[in-house]
Design a protein around this motif. Sequence first.
Motif, mmCIF file in Angstrom:
data_model
loop_
_atom_site.group_PDB
_atom_site.id
_atom_site.type_symbol
_atom_site.label_atom_id
_atom_site.label_comp_id
_atom_site.label_asym_id
_atom_site.label_seq_id
_atom_site.Cartn_x
_atom_site.Cartn_y
_atom_site.Cartn_z
ATOM 1 N N ASP A 1 34.388 -62.844 -23.599
ATOM 2 C CA ASP A 1 34.467 -61.482 -23.078
ATOM 3 C C ASP A 1 34.608 -61.462 -21.561
ATOM 4 N N ASP A 2 33.866 -62.348 -20.890
ATOM 5 C CA ASP A 2 33.894 -62.336 -19.432
ATOM 6 C C ASP A 2 35.254 -62.746 -18.891
ATOM 7 N N VAL A 3 35.804 -63.785 -19.486
ATOM 8 C CA VAL A 3 37.121 -64.228 -19.057
ATOM 9 C C VAL A 3 38.154 -63.137 -19.339
ATOM 10 N N THR A 4 38.019 -62.498 -20.482
ATOM 11 C CA THR A 4 38.954 -61.435 -20.838
ATOM 12 C C THR A 4 38.884 -60.307 -19.826
ATOM 13 N N LEU A 5 37.684 -59.986 -19.389
ATOM 14 C CA LEU A 5 37.529 -58.915 -18.413
ATOM 15 C C LEU A 5 38.187 -59.288 -17.084
ATOM 16 N N LEU A 6 38.053 -60.546 -16.701
ATOM 17 C CA LEU A 6 38.711 -60.985 -15.474
ATOM 18 C C LEU A 6 40.232 -60.945 -15.618
ATOM 19 N N ASP A 7 40.712 -61.353 -16.761
ATOM 20 C CA ASP A 7 42.153 -61.299 -16.991
ATOM 21 C C ASP A 7 42.655 -59.861 -16.947
ATOM 22 N N LEU A 8 41.862 -58.966 -17.505
ATOM 23 C CA LEU A 8 42.223 -57.544 -17.449
ATOM 24 C C LEU A 8 42.301 -57.067 -16.004
ATOM 25 N N ALA A 9 41.282 -57.397 -15.224
ATOM 26 C CA ALA A 9 41.255 -56.952 -13.827
ATOM 27 C C ALA A 9 42.392 -57.573 -13.026
ATOM 28 N N ASP A 10 42.659 -58.838 -13.269
ATOM 29 C CA ASP A 10 43.774 -59.500 -12.577
ATOM 30 C C ASP A 10 45.064 -58.733 -12.777
ATOM 31 N N ARG A 11 45.264 -58.267 -13.983
ATOM 32 C CA ARG A 11 46.530 -57.617 -14.283
ATOM 33 C C ARG A 11 46.590 -56.183 -13.763
ATOM 34 N N LEU A 12 45.557 -55.426 -13.994
ATOM 35 C CA LEU A 12 45.641 -54.015 -13.622
ATOM 36 C C LEU A 12 45.605 -53.793 -12.122
ATOM 37 N N LEU A 13 44.870 -54.649 -11.414
ATOM 38 C CA LEU A 13 44.734 -54.419 -9.973
ATOM 39 C C LEU A 13 45.815 -55.101 -9.156
ATOM 40 N N GLU A 14 46.422 -56.136 -9.707
ATOM 41 C CA GLU A 14 47.390 -56.901 -8.918
ATOM 42 C C GLU A 14 48.823 -56.733 -9.399
ATOM 43 N N LYS A 15 48.982 -56.308 -10.633
ATOM 44 C CA LYS A 15 50.318 -56.329 -11.233
ATOM 45 C C LYS A 15 50.648 -54.964 -11.827
ATOM 46 N N GLY A 16 51.774 -54.926 -12.522
ATOM 47 C CA GLY A 16 52.250 -53.645 -13.023
ATOM 48 C C GLY A 16 53.191 -53.021 -11.991
ATOM 49 N N VAL A 17 53.958 -52.066 -12.454
ATOM 50 C CA VAL A 17 54.934 -51.438 -11.563
ATOM 51 C C VAL A 17 54.229 -50.633 -10.482
ATOM 52 N N CYS A 18 54.617 -50.896 -9.264
ATOM 53 C CA CYS A 18 54.113 -50.116 -8.137
ATOM 54 C C CYS A 18 55.312 -49.335 -7.617
ATOM 55 N N ILE A 19 55.405 -48.067 -7.959
ATOM 56 C CA ILE A 19 56.626 -47.322 -7.653
ATOM 57 C C ILE A 19 56.695 -46.905 -6.193
ATOM 58 N N SER A 20 55.615 -47.077 -5.485
ATOM 59 C CA SER A 20 55.659 -46.857 -4.049
ATOM 60 C C SER A 20 54.480 -47.541 -3.408
ATOM 61 N N GLY A 21 54.738 -48.230 -2.311
ATOM 62 C CA GLY A 21 53.681 -48.978 -1.670
ATOM 63 C C GLY A 21 52.551 -48.124 -1.141
ATOM 64 N N ASP A 22 52.853 -46.902 -0.816
ATOM 65 C CA ASP A 22 51.820 -46.063 -0.218
ATOM 66 C C ASP A 22 51.281 -45.024 -1.188
ATOM 67 N N ILE A 23 51.687 -45.131 -2.436
ATOM 68 C CA ILE A 23 51.303 -44.049 -3.334
ATOM 69 C C ILE A 23 49.816 -44.070 -3.653
ATOM 70 N N VAL A 24 49.247 -45.253 -3.676
ATOM 71 C CA VAL A 24 47.834 -45.331 -4.011
ATOM 72 C C VAL A 24 46.981 -44.631 -2.960
ATOM 73 N N ILE A 25 47.394 -44.740 -1.727
ATOM 74 C CA ILE A 25 46.598 -44.082 -0.691
ATOM 75 C C ILE A 25 47.147 -42.703 -0.336
ATOM 76 N N SER A 26 48.162 -42.265 -1.067
ATOM 77 C CA SER A 26 48.724 -40.959 -0.747
ATOM 78 C C SER A 26 47.941 -39.829 -1.382
ATOM 79 N N VAL A 27 47.088 -40.173 -2.333
ATOM 80 C CA VAL A 27 46.291 -39.156 -2.993
ATOM 81 C C VAL A 27 44.828 -39.378 -2.623
ATOM 82 N N ALA A 28 44.233 -38.379 -2.076
ATOM 83 C CA ALA A 28 42.858 -38.519 -1.603
ATOM 84 C C ALA A 28 41.961 -39.040 -2.718
ATOM 85 N N GLY A 29 41.217 -40.064 -2.410
ATOM 86 C CA GLY A 29 40.244 -40.573 -3.358
ATOM 87 C C GLY A 29 40.712 -41.771 -4.138
#
Lengths: 70, 227
Positions: free
Chosen positions: A14-42
């Motif tokens: 379970d622990d390794v799976t959780l790390l693998d999940l975090a690796d993917r969601l936080l580092e990968k996936g389509v980022c349609i704009s570099g500033d979009i994450v900080i463009s929305v307050a919060g």
Amino acid sequence: VTVAERSTILSGGDDVTLLDLADRLLEKGVCISGDIVISVAGVDLVYLSLRALLASVDTAIALQLGPEFR
Amino acid sequence: VIYLYGAVDDGPAAARAFESDAGAPADGPGPVRVIESAPIACLVGDGRPERTDHIESLVDHDRVLNQAMTACTVVPFRFGTAVRDRAELAGRLDSGAVSWPDLFDRVRGRRELALRARPAGRCGPERPARHGREYLRERAGRSTPPALETLYQAMASAAVGAVGELDGTGALKASYLVDEEGIDWFCAQLTATQTAVGGLEVSLTGPWAAYSFVGTSHAASDQKAVR
């Protein structure tokens, strides 16, 4: 499919799976704009707080599995 | 605020997958719905996850994508991606920065598997190189990086795409893009390769959405070298 179910399907704990999940969601996936994450307050705070959380998880995993799995 | 889970190649099919409330994360950004926004459709929620500092937010995001993948092809967005409104979404999607047809073609019918491997029995951190007898004794007691490289390349040959890296401790973290119907075969190959190489501890998780293979840095032919 939950984290626990994924661990059952293949060979990670379970622990390794959780790390693998975090690796993917936080580092990968389509980022349609570099500033979009900080463009929305919060949302940038979401990212930072999860980062902090993962640092804690990493420490716990390292104690259990050894730092190779960080 | 519109929260983005992923892009889908079949909006109506994706919508049907979420007709009941079962797919809505309990603390997520509202019911999951589909927005058609040329050139694609997106799985979205209204607002942001309430428990934004909780690991469950990640699990929820992933669960939504998995539910959608039972009905159509999904290109996952990075966690935390949100736009103010539909006009901004349309502008972002149609900016030309992403070739959506290429992305869908790359991941259609495929899933990602995550591999971690390290030399067996090594519990401590990688230490600086030592000299003399102690160094030789230490070196003789562990697998060497070529074993990890062999494992990585062998599994890359069993996958459609592969990306991997050796972290600072010498452990391998790799992602493989695999045809859905070939997942069992891939697992069998991993077991056989691990046995053949010997001396490695291995974990494999998934199947995941193809998070590692939808970045703009990926060429049409996916990387197969350990970075």
